[in-house]
Design an enzyme around this catalytic site. Sequence first.
Site, short mmCIF file in Angstrom:
data_model
loop_
_atom_site.label_atom_id
_atom_site.label_comp_id
_atom_site.label_asym_id
_atom_site.label_seq_id
_atom_site.Cartn_x
_atom_site.Cartn_y
_atom_site.Cartn_z
CG HIS A 175 7.26 4.94 5.54
ND1 HIS A 175 7.87 4.95 4.31
CD2 HIS A 175 6.01 5.42 5.33
CE1 HIS A 175 7.04 5.42 3.39
NE2 HIS A 175 5.89 5.71 3.99
CD GLU A 176 3.15 5.64 8.25
OE1 GLU A 176 2.81 6.83 8.10
OE2 GLU A 176 2.97 4.75 7.39
CG HIS A 196 4.46 10.13 5.93
ND1 HIS A 196 4.47 10.79 4.74
CD2 HIS A 196 4.33 8.80 5.61
CE1 HIS A 196 4.36 9.93 3.73
NE2 HIS A 196 4.28 8.71 4.24
CD GLU A 209 5.45 7.48 0.26
OE1 GLU A 209 4.48 8.02 0.85
OE2 GLU A 209 5.81 6.29 0.49
#
Lengths: 493, 493
Positions: free
Chosen positions: A261-262, A265, A291
């Site tokens: 997930h990070e 980003h 997001e």
Amino acid sequence: MSAFDQLVQHSKKVSNFKHLAAISGWDQATVMPSGGNQARSEAMAELSVHIHQLMTAPQLGEWFDKAQQEELSNEQQAALRELKREWQQATVLPEDLVQAKSLAGSKCEHAWRKQRVDNDWQGFEANWSEVVNLSQQEAQIRAEANGLTRYDAMLDLYEPGTNSASLDVLFADVKTWLPSLIDQVIDQQSSLELVSPTGQFHRATQKQLGMEVMQLLQFDFEHGRLDESVHPFCGGVPTDVRITTRYDESEFVQSLMGIVHETGHARYEQGLPKAWAGTPAGEARSMGIHESQSLFFEMQVARSEAFIGHLARLAQKHFAEHDPSLMSRTNLQRLYTQVKKDFIRVDADELTYPAHVILRYEIEKALINGEIKHTDVPELWDNKMQAYLGLSTKDNYRNGCMQDIHWTDGAFGYFPSYTLGAMYAAQFMAAMKKTVDVDGAIESGELSPIFNWLSSNIWQKGSLLNTDNLVEQATGEKLNASFFKQHLMSRYL
Amino acid sequence: MSAFDQLVQHSKKVSNFKHLAAISGWDQATVMPSGGNQARSEAMAELSVHIHQLMTAPQLGEWFDKAQQEELSNEQQAALRELKREWQQATVLPEDLVQAKSLAGSKCEHAWRKQRVDNDWQGFEANWSEVVNLSQQEAQIRAEANGLTRYDAMLDLYEPGTNSASLDVLFADVKTWLPSLIDQVIDQQSSLELVSPTGQFHRATQKQLGMEVMQLLQFDFEHGRLDESVHPFCGGVPTDVRITTRYDESEFVQSLMGIVHETGHARYEQGLPKAWAGTPAGEARSMGIHESQSLFFEMQVARSEAFIGHLARLAQKHFAEHDPSLMSRTNLQRLYTQVKKDFIRVDADELTYPAHVILRYEIEKALINGEIKHTDVPELWDNKMQAYLGLSTKDNYRNGCMQDIHWTDGAFGYFPSYTLGAMYAAQFMAAMKKTVDVDGAIESGELSPIFNWLSSNIWQKGSLLNTDNLVEQATGEKLNASFFKQHLMSRYL
């Protein structure tokens, strides 16, 4: 030098100080010894004041007036629009309101950390009352300046161009099918066998595994790092992106997906347009688009069957001494798509997550628009939780309306970004599949075609387009929740 | 608010920005990925400009005038003296000279990194000429402002209150006995058997060992960290001191003693007076006093027989799979007191180190005072190296006058601090032994009596006393090189 160039130069100066704030903040969250906190907080507060002074410098108004008379390219006009947007947001509020909200927010947030543990709504409410009051004042001023409703003016801070009229439509649609879909999926999953993690998964090994997955996702380690912090985040600056995770040695699945997930980003940040670095036009478009990238990586790519195959293979390699059935492709797939009705948003799965967000959106919108009082929130929370997820939070504030940090310091308008991100991600994937062999790329482990599409359609655009144009140019239409619904149906049914 | 309080408040503001510079600098040297360097350098340059603007703010002159009329306590008067000293140093030079020297220094230093490897004196000399020229101009302006000779005005930046007249006396004395002492010791040591490290000493284990030694030295891990960097340093801020080392996995002795050295610097910083934090009065007294603390830890404490006993015990514990004869007390003692005539200052032992410093002092003093030209340096270096250590550096610039970074960007006047530090350390130890059972404390592993003495006599004084008073109050007399001589005689003969 043209007024436009002066504005750009000034923005780069501000950006240099923001760079230092980002790195000091990363340091504070990851490596700083606890005894250094007070002096660090003071230094960072001093820096914030300086940045605010620069962003509201008196000469800027004249420069903006002049720059609007100058001959500018289309890109320069877009850059000017974003510079002005940032300037107006920084200057529209009176200093005393900014300071009062910052103080009330810090006080409320600080006390909340203990009050939440103690389930102390009375204590929290006493502080929060002022935060809500000041946020309503802020919303009123921003609304008048922008010609928006109060809540929309707050929303605009995180999702420029999005308003509650369109969110109402999007979320009303979701509410017609989500609760029954959740029930149906939970019922289907009840008969599936699951192997849960047992034994110890060493943190160093988890880190190695995580970094190997980051390599598969082409994270640029020349321009970034992976570290640990209590609350995972993506920080730093585009040339040096710092992502963090936390490791639980009793399992590896959560931290691993957190890293994915990070990384989403991070790759957005690493891929932003260098020509506009140090100006708002070179920054991420919105919280929702940010997001959308983390969720594209996490939900669209990494929870695909093909990618879970890679995760299974790598996990088996790093945790060779553990039960291999835990790390079979099928079992990992089941672990990563398990649906459960529960109280806590940050632990929610892909399917129940939108329910948590819609609940918060409806409450904060009514609160900021002055339709309800802050003391109405617990009961409303309980009603909606019952309606959407069949759970009661009566007298359970800690797992109800006191669970999130966002409202404690007045970040009203942020929550919709999470579900907007999920919807954008699904729509991007549907569009990408028209021209890219996504499944083939994932299966092969050579994911460049996917990242090339994201780079040219999203990352490289920075904030040069408004959100609607960005999404339309990338996908052929504006945001349309049907792609998200389609994605969930096909994954979970 | 009194003018004095305004000055203190302003100083604390400056200190907040210096805090951010220290942490960003630490980050750059330890964890920053290489691709982040350009943007970081720009951000830090922007911060430097801002700090310089604050330190030379126009209202300060008036505040100093007023403050000098105010009724101040003795401590406040001392604090005002240091505030004014810092202000005068920051304001005395014209901006264009500061900028020209900074540019010439950066250019020369950057090119030197390759020129040194290439032994390229011609290339270096072409850049260095301008650095020397601008440093001479700087020295001239500072000399006129302070009523000092040119070199003494530069020396004053690092060693306030010290001048070349006193250094000449100190170093002339050292030169009468040091060369023959070195020869005598080398001769004595030639018959000693030495076990050298073999095999691999894992970096993680070296770090564990180093941290255990730091604990023995009562480093405060609540207010500091140990990390790695190419060039070891002590950075950060007093509430969060960051020391670094580098590990060579073919041996552990150098890095271990390097950690002890930086721990000495760190404990001084951690022990500075909190009441004056954020002002120059709360900072370390001088570079020489700073070095006296690192060398007190390294030379006076850690190279003592009793402390080497601890090092031997801990090294044997951590490197249990290695030949124990390497880590016997006797062998470690021999490794840590081995004397050798060699070219490179940073690798020099305790006994030959002053020769390297005196050589540099004599040359830089003549250069800044305009008695020699920069092109005279290689020949002078060769002559002095022959005289003091019997080594020729003819045509060997890389291991001669091009070996140090200090001169490349014009830090003339710094070198004496190293040997002043060694002398202060010896004098402090002699004084401490009058009231403290130093050997007993080290033997027992409970070193608090030693640190209590340093804390109350040195660390807690910050810059509230001038150097002469600090040394006199702590030891009963001004700096006297005989303590250093005595220390070397008793250790090496």
